[in-house]
Design a protein around this motif. Sequence first.
Motif, PDB file in Angstrom:
ATOM      1  N   GLU A 168      31.695 -22.247  29.568  1.00  0.00           N
ATOM      2  CA  GLU A 168      30.956 -21.848  30.764  1.00  0.00           C
ATOM      3  C   GLU A 168      30.047 -20.654  30.488  1.00  0.00           C
ATOM      4  OE1 GLU A 168      29.928 -22.076  34.897  1.00  0.00           O
ATOM      5  OE2 GLU A 168      30.901 -23.472  33.491  1.00  0.00           O
ATOM      6  N   SER A 225      27.090 -27.594  39.604  1.00  0.00           N
ATOM      7  CA  SER A 225      26.637 -26.927  38.383  1.00  0.00           C
ATOM      8  C   SER A 225      25.388 -26.106  38.652  1.00  0.00           C
ATOM      9  CB  SER A 225      26.359 -27.976  37.297  1.00  0.00           C
ATOM     10  OG  SER A 225      26.048 -27.373  36.071  1.00  0.00           O
ATOM     11  N   ASP A 266      34.635 -17.702  26.892  1.00  0.00           N
ATOM     12  CA  ASP A 266      34.884 -17.553  28.322  1.00  0.00           C
ATOM     13  C   ASP A 266      35.905 -16.434  28.513  1.00  0.00           C
ATOM     14  OD1 ASP A 266      33.141 -19.565  28.944  1.00  0.00           O
ATOM     15  OD2 ASP A 266      34.667 -21.121  29.085  1.00  0.00           O
ATOM     16  N   ARG A 320      33.162 -26.655  38.952  1.00  0.00           N
ATOM     17  CA  ARG A 320      34.126 -25.551  38.956  1.00  0.00           C
ATOM     18  C   ARG A 320      34.201 -24.979  40.362  1.00  0.00           C
ATOM     19  NH1 ARG A 320      33.850 -20.940  34.969  1.00  0.00           N
ATOM     20  NH2 ARG A 320      35.985 -21.322  34.333  1.00  0.00           N
ATOM     21  N   GLU A 337      37.522 -20.789  38.347  1.00  0.00           N
ATOM     22  CA  GLU A 337      36.721 -19.617  37.982  1.00  0.00           C
ATOM     23  C   GLU A 337      37.544 -18.332  38.037  1.00  0.00           C
ATOM     24  OE1 GLU A 337      32.404 -21.247  39.640  1.00  0.00           O
ATOM     25  OE2 GLU A 337      33.657 -19.981  40.910  1.00  0.00           O
TER      26      GLU A 337
END
Length: 737
Positions: free
Chosen positions: A383, A412, A510, A667, A696
């Motif tokens: 991500e 997205s 990430d 997400r 997230e």
Amino acid sequence: MTVPSRGTSPGSAAEDTEARDPAADPQEAVAAGAEEAGNADPEEAGDAGAQEAGDATGTEGVERADDAGGGGGVSETEAELAAQREVRARIEQRKAERDEPIESGGKLRGTAADLLAAVRAVESGEKPGSTYFDSPARSAGGTPTADAPAPRRPAPAAAAPVRSSVPEPSPEPTPAAPETVTAVRAVLAAGGAPEALAAQVAQVLGESAADVLAADPWQLLAVPGVRPEQADGFARALLGAECGPGDERRASALVTWLLERAALRGHTALEASQLRSALAELSVPSPEDAVRCAVADGAVLVFQDGLDETGSVEQRDTEEETAGQEAAPVPVLLGLDRYAMAEESLADGLARLIRTGPKDAWQGPELVRAAGAHGLVVHTGGEAARAETVALAESARGLGLRGVVAVHGDNSRRRLGSAADAVSVSALLSGAAGPGRDADGSFDLDLLVVLDAPQLDVESAAMLVESMPDGSRLVLSGDPGVLGPPGAGRVFADVLAARVCPQIASRTPDAGPIGELVSGIGIGELSQVEAPGKEVVIVPVRDAGEAVHRTVQLVADSVPRAIGVPAEQTQVITVGHGGPAGTRALNAALKQRLNPGPGRFGGFDAGDRVAYVQAPGRTLTGTVVSADADGLHLDCEGSPVVVPRGRVESALRHGWALTAHQAAAMRWPAVVVVLPMDAVQQLSRAWVYTAFGRGERHLSVVHGVDQALAHAVAEVADPARTTRLRALLEGLLAPQD
């Protein structure tokens, strides 16, 4: 990640509340099976219709179908379908106009007997493939002449802004003529099949549907969700004594059905031996004859990619070319022409971009330098790495080039922010957004960055690449660890494996406990992570009933109270649609708790979370706003969407809970992953990686699979997909180190 013992406090879980029994979902029809096969887990896709269709006779368990044209409303999907037809026509024209066409693999020629003999001889190793296959020019060992690079279009003096042109809305498909539906209904009634399927059959088989169905009852298999046992029962009722398992009509229809079913699981082709085995399981007396007839009729194409000009195998990896090593046999593949055309067009298009690509020396990070000097670049990362590709597009615009960022969907696009000026792939193809097209029908751009590239199926990718102008740049970016696309193909993985272009791996990890956990899963390790802010919580459960109860509790109470993420921003992910803890059961329980109501709008109420399947493999998530004569109005990531009245029943489901395949490119602030005991067989490293990586800020795992989770992460690979793209690319282009 160490799994707590039974009874360990989950940390963020609140006190118990009264468990609610999830109501059974009433949508158990062939139509429902078809919808789920198109957008759900590929492992389930082939079985979804079977589990829901009911009796083998086809007279029970078949729910309602879209019998009315309904709704009139506006559909971006139809605009995309129109664009797809135009692009496919252009593909065909382009292939026909080539001076030196390059055939891929090879299609067997001659009589039906010769076709079967060729397949059997090559498989057994009796004769080399070149004995039977027309041209090795597109084989892995071939070295076709590179097309001369076309002159690049001059860049505009200043960066041209991305144009957003929304075309006139296209209507829903015109329903079949009433007389056609009436005639089909009579044939269905004569065979004991549900008359509610009449409109679908007429839509699929056309104006002569009634005559076609009467002459060949197994054509009923062309209707999504219909199973072989149902078609057999229908055929017996229509044909009587002349109906038998060896009927050529049955065999041909089953070959096509098996290949379509395989496509739902991601395959663009099947090995001949696999297809024969599947036919034998369906009681076809002579699978070899069935394959022979299907090939002779043109319903199926035959390929053997990976041969050089002499008919011998070209080793893919030089390190394997050791003295005395025997060449591995090259399998004979059978496939439908739609996927064959898509893969060949895609391979040609990617090769064209590589050959005509610019050779500019751009200054900046590695990705920027690679994109400046090549027509095709692959970028991998999670991500956080998405920011690198957005920066690339901004750099290109700063140089006066037309740069566009495309993503899988609105979720997205939201994550990138408005500054990225991203468009969805579907909107780009349909012309609903993006740069528009030039006089030749190509995208009016110089650089296209495609994020979420692992979700590209082969047909969408072929249309994208075919629309790229000569001399332009294409960057495919995504996380190679996530589940593959819900449609046929594995484009991103095949391009990576072929090594025909630069591959830039991001070094940006990430962040946070979730990022650390998912990174470990990607290399096969399920490790314990420190989560001082309750970013990762494990909730042990004993059975599916407790899993549903705990999930509702987490979404409605624990996560909002302890993490501060409201229920409408928390997504539940589970392994499948059916079962006591599948999406149906979870959605029923979550609706009862979060938005109870009578379902006054076709089973839905204002405020319901929903999943709208715009097209097979493409799911929008949103909230019901209202309903009127046009259909159901949704709010999808801030964009208004209208589901036409005629599609509400077949294309809309409650969406508090999704499968991991549906959620792969999305997400949410908080995610609850449900792992009931019956999920063990569905788990793989890619599934766990995808599901756990959707959160997230917070991840709760409702855990009922004991050590099977660690085993899946360490040992279980995602089911392999049979595709031809890698071999086609290797036949056209030399692999790069």
